[in-house]
Design an enzyme around this catalytic site. Structure first.
Site, PDB file in Angstrom:
ATOM      1  N   LYS A   1       0.877  -1.200  -0.091  1.00  0.00           N
ATOM      2  CA  LYS A   1       0.157   0.272  -0.121  1.00  0.00           C
ATOM      3  C   LYS A   1       0.967   1.209  -0.037  1.00  0.00           C
ATOM      4  CE  LYS A   1      -0.579  -0.048   5.079  1.00  0.00           C
ATOM      5  NZ  LYS A   1      -1.387   0.133   6.393  1.00  0.00           N
TER       6      LYS A   1
ATOM      7  N   ARG B   1     -10.575   0.165  14.758  1.00  0.00           N
ATOM      8  CA  ARG B   1     -10.223   1.056  13.715  1.00  0.00           C
ATOM      9  C   ARG B   1     -11.185   0.484  12.494  1.00  0.00           C
ATOM     10  NH1 ARG B   1      -4.191   1.425  11.181  1.00  0.00           N
ATOM     11  NH2 ARG B   1      -4.487  -0.778  10.478  1.00  0.00           N
TER      12      ARG B   1
ATOM     13  N   TYR C   1      17.032  29.838   8.254  1.00  0.00           N
ATOM     14  CA  TYR C   1      15.862  30.359   8.868  1.00  0.00           C
ATOM     15  C   TYR C   1      15.927  30.606  10.444  1.00  0.00           C
ATOM     16  CZ  TYR C   1      13.761  30.520   4.211  1.00  0.00           C
ATOM     17  OH  TYR C   1      13.443  30.812   2.898  1.00  0.00           O
TER      18      TYR C   1
ATOM     19  N   MET D   1      12.650  24.305   2.619  1.00  0.00           N
ATOM     20  CA  MET D   1      11.848  23.527   1.511  1.00  0.00           C
ATOM     21  C   MET D   1      12.814  22.732   0.574  1.00  0.00           C
ATOM     22  SD  MET D   1       9.131  24.807  -1.362  1.00  0.00           S
ATOM     23  CE  MET D   1       8.058  25.473  -0.170  1.00  0.00           C
TER      24      MET D   1
END
Length: 345
Positions: free
Chosen positions: A33, A128, A242, A290
């Site tokens: 999956k 679930r 940053y 990023m």
């Protein structure tokens, strides 16, 4: 080329499946999956099919359709989410086997695809997916008359061998299925490692195939190597990245590498993670942005052209620990910008 390379070692993948198969006292399937846990379901499944896998599991029907197109007729492809509204045509056309999770799904399947294969998922305590014991008691005879291919459940705490939830779920699964002439499956990777009592007729390893915990003997499958774009010298007191979150305490040499959270390198790893320049461990400094990350190569013997984030030196779970998450998230986050390289090529 300023693009990171994601290497997928298909021989290692097959080796992991073979090792888990040897531990299973039954047939061993494979879970592919989420696009083969981010590594390419078509290539992953073809390698496993060539190694002898005959049953695959996916999360949703559209994944099953893509997998059928890649593998062709023959292997059984089961869908964990069952027979959802709108799935009928794709289940029939692509010969998929839904794991029915509720009375509504069972009615939908029997009415729209009478005689088509199906399995039933049972809830043994995870809350679930699957039918709870009372619901299963109410519909069991109807389901058995239609000939299910599999009865399955899923362990919530199999990565912790001492957790009391494991024997509780095992006992509940036996109470719900003992005496029924239908193949059964309870265990993914963690359940395989709990031993034969948890294996029944089919195991379905997932993360262990791809080099993740709790299979500590797994060979690494995914490798991420990132090119260096620029080198700079940083004086004590200067900052990197940053937010000025890292300040040099000594004269430092900083390499800027071409990767970031757009590549699925989780932003949260920044304060704790390292990469490798050859055999030398280099700290990530500043924030993961990023497209770019700073690393401290001050003590590296040579200036690297590329560095390793994943591979022989550290696993997906090492990176996951740095981010406060699990190896599953690291694998399935790997982005589409990588130059993908499959071994053997």
């Amino acid at each position: 080329m300023a693009t990171a390379t994601l290497t997928i070692d298909l021989d290692a993948l097959v080796s992991n499946w073979q090792a888990l198969d040897a531990l299973s006292a039954c047939e061993t399937a494979a879970v592919v999956k989420a696009n083969g846990y981010g590594l390419g379901a078509d290539r992953v499944a073809k390698a496993l099919q060539a190694a002898g896998v005959r049953r695959f599991f996916v999360a949703v029907a559209v994944e099953g359709a893509a997998l059928r197109a890649a593998l062709g007729p023959g292997p059984e492809i089961s869908v964990f989410s069952g027979h959802m509204d709108g799935d009928t045509e794709i289940l029939a056309e692509m010969q998929l086997t839904p794991m029915l999770n509720s009375l509504d799904q069972m009615l939908r399947h029997f009415e729209t695809l009478p005689g088509a294969p199906f399995g039933v998922q049972l809830d043994t305590g995870m809350n679930r997916l699957g039918m709870e014991p009372a619901e299963w008691d109410a519909v069991r005879d109807i389901a058995l008359e239609q000939g299910p291919a599999l009865l399955m459940s899923h362990l919530a705490c199999a990565d912790d061998p001492e957790h009391p939830m494991n024997p509780h779920q095992l006992a509940t699964f036996r109470e719900m299925t003992d005496g029924l002439d239908v193949p059964r499956s309870l265990s993914a990777t963690g359940g395989i490692l709990l031993g034969p009592d948890y294996h029944f007729d089919l195991t379905r390893p997932g993360v262990g195939l791809y080099g993740g915990m709790p299979f500590i003997d797994a060979a690494p499958v995914a490798g991420v190597h990132i090119p260096v774009i620029q080198i700079r010298d940083v004086a004590p007191g200067e900052t990197v990245g940053y937010g000025n979150t890292w300040t040099a305490e000594r004269p430092s040499r900083i390499a800027t590498i071409a990767g970031g959270y757009a590549d699925g390198i989780l932003r949260a790893i920044g304060p704790k993670a390292h990469v490798y320049a050859g055999e030398h461990r280099c700290k990530i400094v500043g924030r993961v942005s990023m497209d770019l990350i700073g690393i401290d190569i001050t003590d590296a013997p040579d200036i690297p052209e590329t560095v390793e984030l994943l591979g022989q030196h550290q696993s997906v779970d090492t990176i996951a620990d740095a981010a406060g998450t699990i190896g599953y998230e690291v694998l399935t986050s790997l982005g589409g910008r990588y130059a993908r390289r499959y071994l053997p090529s």
